[in-house]
Design an enzyme around this catalytic site. Sequence first.
Site, PDB file in Angstrom:
ATOM      1  CD  GLU A  81      -6.909 -12.369   4.065  1.00  0.00           C
ATOM      2  OE1 GLU A  81      -7.280 -12.668   2.922  1.00  0.00           O
ATOM      3  OE2 GLU A  81      -5.737 -12.420   4.429  1.00  0.00           O
ATOM      4  CB  CYS A 113      -9.147 -11.128  -1.529  1.00  0.00           C
ATOM      5  SG  CYS A 113      -7.599 -10.713  -0.708  1.00  0.00           S
ATOM      6  CG  HIS A 235      -8.896  -9.253  -5.624  1.00  0.00           C
ATOM      7  ND1 HIS A 235      -9.191  -8.504  -4.513  1.00  0.00           N
ATOM      8  CD2 HIS A 235      -7.672  -9.798  -5.401  1.00  0.00           C
ATOM      9  CE1 HIS A 235      -8.187  -8.606  -3.650  1.00  0.00           C
ATOM     10  NE2 HIS A 235      -7.263  -9.385  -4.167  1.00  0.00           N
ATOM     11  CG  ASN A 267      -5.547  -6.187  -1.703  1.00  0.00           C
ATOM     12  OD1 ASN A 267      -6.775  -6.219  -1.685  1.00  0.00           O
ATOM     13  ND2 ASN A 267      -4.788  -7.270  -1.815  1.00  0.00           N
TER      14      ASN A 267
END
Lengths: 347, 136
Positions: A81, A113, A235, A267
């Site tokens: 992204e 993600c 995730h 992250n």
Amino acid sequence: MKAGIVSYGIYIPMYRITAREIAKIWGKDPKEIENGLLIKEKSVPGIDEDTVTISVEAARNCIKRVRVDPSEIGAIFVGSESHPYAVKPTATIVGEAIGATPEMTAADYEFACKAGTAGIQTSLGLVNSGMIKYGLAIGADTAQGAPGDPLEYSASAGGAAFLIGSKDKIAEVLDTYSFTTDTPDFWRREGKAYPRHAGRFTGAPAYFKHIISASRGIMERNSIEPKEIDYVVFHQPNGKFPMRAAKLLGFEKEQYLPGIVVTQIGNTYSASSLIGLSAVLDVCNGGEKVLLTSFGSGAGSDSFLLEVTDKIVEIKDKAPKFSEFIRRKKYLSYGEYLKLSGKIKLS
Amino acid sequence: MTEGVARFWREIPHRYRLLGSKCDSCGRVFFPPRVLCPECRRKGNISRVALSGKGKIYSYTIVKDGANGFERQVPYVIALIKLEEGPLVAGQIVDCSPDEVEVGKPVELVFRRVSEDGEEGIIYYGYKFRLAEEEN
């Protein structure tokens, strides 16, 4: 299925900022932040690093592990992204840099993600159908959190590349299954620098609903119980979410802790679950069953049921492992972090 | 600011992949790639060869007054690298402080942003180097 994972490679920039350092600036209690998010520090891209350079380094580490001629790669997909260009693909630059061009197809993916795992699914389909010999799927991001936003403690940078093919596999893909709905939990409008999110709404109706539904779906479809799975990777927007999801599904610490990487690097968005999978592959010796479930806001999850083969032992030492990227690091002050992130505007 | 785009595009193979050339008659390796061997001339036989990117620092300078677009990077290191295959190549050494840099230290190739034509123009990617952890 015929197609599986042939190789993997990751890249994590060497710069780090601690949650403590960020908390200090915004008048927050560092312990509360560390215990709330379970993030000690996050990776920060160098001043000359972006999603393209991170993708290239991850792809090179992936190719380094195997004797595959890059010109045999028939497709490259880069999920992110934070593609540096709004129009002009990251994937063509990666293709040129690893010597895979020109007889290949390429595209950039975006699904918050989970765009990296979407690239893996596409590659599996193309290899299974016989349209290509190898596909390279990459998840990479240089994630941005607005100064002062809770995301600032977690949004980090990293990339993971997976080579998909049907020969000399290090992991069989036993099945893949997706769960997708329209859920506005996190978004960034065109031209805006920072994403917006719906606070706590990102939890139950978004992350947990999709991760748990996709993971349960693939286990039920394959009549497999959590106790039959050696490692599980989700995730990782923070440390708490994947651990809670794992417990809700009935997994134990020894199954989910080896794949938890967010505590040390933050992250990495599109790379998050894929770097977690790479850390697990680093410690596999063949025969292990692994469940991988990504999550992308917006929202959806892709689940993969993998069985690692004996080939993993031959290739895992041929490129830097997750543990090596964790060892080589340099800490930044908040001021240096702002400069590197381009958040200080020069006249 | 698009006049540099065509030139950059022509140089992509050597900027992205460190693609040099080699004279198969005398064995000399060239970077940037040459189309003619200056020693063998017409008797030379030039072919393309990808270089490893491994080498040692031959000489370096520390830039404290950065060029346009490099202001945020000062102080930074520009070095001449003696590649394993022979050629000397100029490049930036990144991910280190200038006091870690010494003549003779081994380096390895990295892929980085080199420059850009402003906020709206093309981004120029290419090779840089960083200190290698082990002896090459």
